[in-house]
Each structure stands twice: as structure tokens, then as C-alpha cells.
Design a protein around this motif. Structure first.
Motif, PDB file in Angstrom:
ATOM      1  N   GLU A  78       8.473  62.663  -1.902  1.00  0.00           N
ATOM      2  CA  GLU A  78       9.840  62.571  -2.408  1.00  0.00           C
ATOM      3  C   GLU A  78      10.703  61.759  -1.461  1.00  0.00           C
ATOM      4  O   GLU A  78      10.441  61.690  -0.262  1.00  0.00           O
ATOM      5  CB  GLU A  78      10.472  63.964  -2.563  1.00  0.00           C
ATOM      6  CG  GLU A  78       9.712  64.932  -3.440  1.00  0.00           C
ATOM      7  CD  GLU A  78       8.908  65.917  -2.642  1.00  0.00           C
ATOM      8  OE1 GLU A  78       8.639  67.022  -3.158  1.00  0.00           O
ATOM      9  OE2 GLU A  78       8.531  65.582  -1.505  1.00  0.00           O
ATOM     10  N   SER A  79      11.783  61.195  -2.008  1.00  0.00           N
ATOM     11  CA  SER A  79      12.761  60.483  -1.195  1.00  0.00           C
ATOM     12  C   SER A  79      14.105  60.525  -1.906  1.00  0.00           C
ATOM     13  O   SER A  79      14.177  60.826  -3.102  1.00  0.00           O
ATOM     14  CB  SER A  79      12.330  59.027  -0.976  1.00  0.00           C
ATOM     15  OG  SER A  79      12.237  58.345  -2.212  1.00  0.00           O
ATOM     16  N   GLY A  80      15.177  60.252  -1.164  1.00  0.00           N
ATOM     17  CA  GLY A  80      16.491  60.131  -1.774  1.00  0.00           C
ATOM     18  C   GLY A  80      17.458  61.262  -1.498  1.00  0.00           C
ATOM     19  O   GLY A  80      18.601  61.221  -1.945  1.00  0.00           O
ATOM     20  N   GLY A  81      17.040  62.285  -0.783  1.00  0.00           N
ATOM     21  CA  GLY A  81      17.954  63.382  -0.492  1.00  0.00           C
ATOM     22  C   GLY A  81      19.028  62.973   0.503  1.00  0.00           C
ATOM     23  O   GLY A  81      18.997  61.875   1.065  1.00  0.00           O
ATOM     24  N   GLY A  82      19.998  63.857   0.710  1.00  0.00           N
ATOM     25  CA  GLY A  82      21.045  63.560   1.663  1.00  0.00           C
ATOM     26  C   GLY A  82      22.219  64.508   1.548  1.00  0.00           C
ATOM     27  O   GLY A  82      22.155  65.507   0.827  1.00  0.00           O
ATOM     28  N   LEU A  83      23.288  64.171   2.257  1.00  0.00           N
ATOM     29  CA  LEU A  83      24.522  64.961   2.264  1.00  0.00           C
ATOM     30  C   LEU A  83      25.586  64.209   1.475  1.00  0.00           C
ATOM     31  O   LEU A  83      25.877  63.044   1.787  1.00  0.00           O
ATOM     32  CB  LEU A  83      24.988  65.177   3.710  1.00  0.00           C
ATOM     33  CG  LEU A  83      26.388  65.780   3.908  1.00  0.00           C
ATOM     34  CD1 LEU A  83      26.447  67.182   3.328  1.00  0.00           C
ATOM     35  CD2 LEU A  83      26.765  65.771   5.383  1.00  0.00           C
ATOM     36  N   VAL A  84      26.145  64.865   0.458  1.00  0.00           N
ATOM     37  CA  VAL A  84      27.189  64.257  -0.351  1.00  0.00           C
ATOM     38  C   VAL A  84      28.293  65.263  -0.602  1.00  0.00           C
ATOM     39  O   VAL A  84      28.105  66.471  -0.435  1.00  0.00           O
ATOM     40  CB  VAL A  84      26.645  63.748  -1.708  1.00  0.00           C
ATOM     41  CG1 VAL A  84      25.627  62.635  -1.500  1.00  0.00           C
ATOM     42  CG2 VAL A  84      26.048  64.888  -2.516  1.00  0.00           C
ATOM     43  N   GLN A  85      29.436  64.753  -1.050  1.00  0.00           N
ATOM     44  CA  GLN A  85      30.569  65.617  -1.388  1.00  0.00           C
ATOM     45  C   GLN A  85      30.452  66.086  -2.838  1.00  0.00           C
ATOM     46  O   GLN A  85      29.793  65.425  -3.656  1.00  0.00           O
ATOM     47  CB  GLN A  85      31.873  64.867  -1.186  1.00  0.00           C
ATOM     48  CG  GLN A  85      32.170  64.522   0.268  1.00  0.00           C
ATOM     49  CD  GLN A  85      33.535  63.902   0.439  1.00  0.00           C
ATOM     50  OE1 GLN A  85      34.123  63.371  -0.495  1.00  0.00           O
ATOM     51  NE2 GLN A  85      34.057  63.973   1.658  1.00  0.00           N
ATOM     52  N   PRO A  86      31.102  67.169  -3.174  1.00  0.00           N
ATOM     53  CA  PRO A  86      31.111  67.623  -4.574  1.00  0.00           C
ATOM     54  C   PRO A  86      31.621  66.531  -5.495  1.00  0.00           C
ATOM     55  O   PRO A  86      32.581  65.814  -5.163  1.00  0.00           O
ATOM     56  CB  PRO A  86      32.067  68.820  -4.536  1.00  0.00           C
ATOM     57  CG  PRO A  86      31.962  69.339  -3.137  1.00  0.00           C
ATOM     58  CD  PRO A  86      31.784  68.123  -2.278  1.00  0.00           C
ATOM     59  N   GLY A  87      30.960  66.381  -6.639  1.00  0.00           N
ATOM     60  CA  GLY A  87      31.330  65.354  -7.597  1.00  0.00           C
ATOM     61  C   GLY A  87      30.572  64.054  -7.437  1.00  0.00           C
ATOM     62  O   GLY A  87      30.609  63.189  -8.322  1.00  0.00           O
ATOM     63  N   ALA A  88      29.881  63.903  -6.328  1.00  0.00           N
ATOM     64  CA  ALA A  88      29.128  62.671  -6.071  1.00  0.00           C
ATOM     65  C   ALA A  88      27.790  62.685  -6.797  1.00  0.00           C
ATOM     66  O   ALA A  88      27.424  63.661  -7.467  1.00  0.00           O
ATOM     67  CB  ALA A  88      28.914  62.506  -4.570  1.00  0.00           C
ATOM     68  N   SER A  89      27.053  61.587  -6.634  1.00  0.00           N
ATOM     69  CA  SER A  89      25.749  61.426  -7.280  1.00  0.00           C
ATOM     70  C   SER A  89      24.682  61.130  -6.237  1.00  0.00           C
ATOM     71  O   SER A  89      24.965  60.585  -5.169  1.00  0.00           O
ATOM     72  CB  SER A  89      25.786  60.275  -8.290  1.00  0.00           C
ATOM     73  OG  SER A  89      26.707  60.523  -9.326  1.00  0.00           O
ATOM     74  N   LEU A  90      23.450  61.504  -6.590  1.00  0.00           N
ATOM     75  CA  LEU A  90      22.279  61.180  -5.783  1.00  0.00           C
ATOM     76  C   LEU A  90      21.123  60.917  -6.734  1.00  0.00           C
ATOM     77  O   LEU A  90      21.078  61.483  -7.838  1.00  0.00           O
ATOM     78  CB  LEU A  90      21.892  62.338  -4.856  1.00  0.00           C
ATOM     79  CG  LEU A  90      22.475  62.417  -3.457  1.00  0.00           C
ATOM     80  CD1 LEU A  90      21.952  63.672  -2.762  1.00  0.00           C
ATOM     81  CD2 LEU A  90      22.174  61.179  -2.646  1.00  0.00           C
TER      82      LEU A  90
END
Length: 131
Positions: free
Chosen positions: A6-18
Motif C-alpha cells: 500500500e501507499s498514499g497514507g498521511g496526515l490531513v485536516q478534516p475535509g481534505a482528500s487522500l
């Protein structure tokens, strides 16, 4: 067995996309259903979404947990052993380790949420939604 990465995880703010991606390290053309599960701290692993090949055609069907329906989109190519998960409008409750899973055999609709029906698993990728 197929090794999944797997790849693509991370830290984002509410409302964002991943966007998460998963690929088999070896091409087997054998997967029938690929899915995403997630496990939040202190909770059991839960089903997120799945995509299943329809017979021998290139068509597929998708399935979602109620908690992500309308926000997440699964796509992939079972013949190429790849699957992606587009996650929009992320919420704090989406914070978890996300796992890719695959099954070479067809899985009945009622059993798609059962992690024991999937033979191959990735190591997981962390998704954190926080302000």
C-alpha cells in the motif's frame, strides 16, 4: 500467495482528500476481489470497500461500508492486481491504519466484510485526520 504493497497514507485536516493505492509485487492475474479494511486504535479491523470482478469480463462491482458511502471511491483492475481508494471529505473518525486485501476466489456478497475470506494482505498505511 500475493504480496500487496500500500501507499498514499498521511496526515490531513478534516475535509481534505487522500488517495490510497495498492499493488501486488508479482502479477498473478488471479485476484477476484480486492478490498480495503481499516483498524483504528483500540478497535477491531473493519471493512471499508471492495471491488469484485464479474465473471470473466473486465466489468466489476463495488461495495462500501455505510460509514464511507458517498465519500470514498474504490477502483482497480483485478486482472492487474491493483486497487485504489479515493477518500474525500475525510473525518477524524477515518483515522486508522488502512489495509489492502485480496482474494483469488469469489466471495459471496454477505461475506465481503469478513476479513477471514481474504487470503492476501498488505502491511498497512497510516491515515490520520486531524486539525
Amino acid at each position: 500467495q500475493v504480496q500487496l504493497v500500500e501507499s498514499g497514507g498521511g496526515l490531513v485536516q478534516p475535509g481534505a482528500s487522500l488517495r490510497l493505492s495498492c499493488a501486488a509485487t508479482t502479477r498473478t492475474f488471479s485476484t477476484h476481489t480486492m478490498a480495503w479494511f481499516r483498524q483504528a486504535p483500540g478497535k477491531e479491523r473493519e471493512f471499508v470497500a471492495a471491488i469484485s470482478r464479474i465473471g470473466t469480463s473486465k466489468l466489476s462491482m463495488t461495495y462500501y461500508a455505510d460509514s464511507v458511502k458517498g465519500r470514498f471511491t474504490i477502483s482497480g483492475d483485478n486482472a492487474k492486481d491493483t486497487v485504489s481508494l479515493q477518500m474525500d471529505s475525510l473525518e477524524a473518525d477515518d483515522t486508522a491504519v488502512y489495509y489492502c486485501a485480496a482474494s483469488a476466489s469469489p466471495i459471496p456478497y454477505s461475506d465481503l466484510v469478513d476479513q477471514h475470506r481474504y487470503r492476501d494482505w498488505g502491511q498497512g498505511t497510516q491515515v490520520t485526520v486531524s486539525s
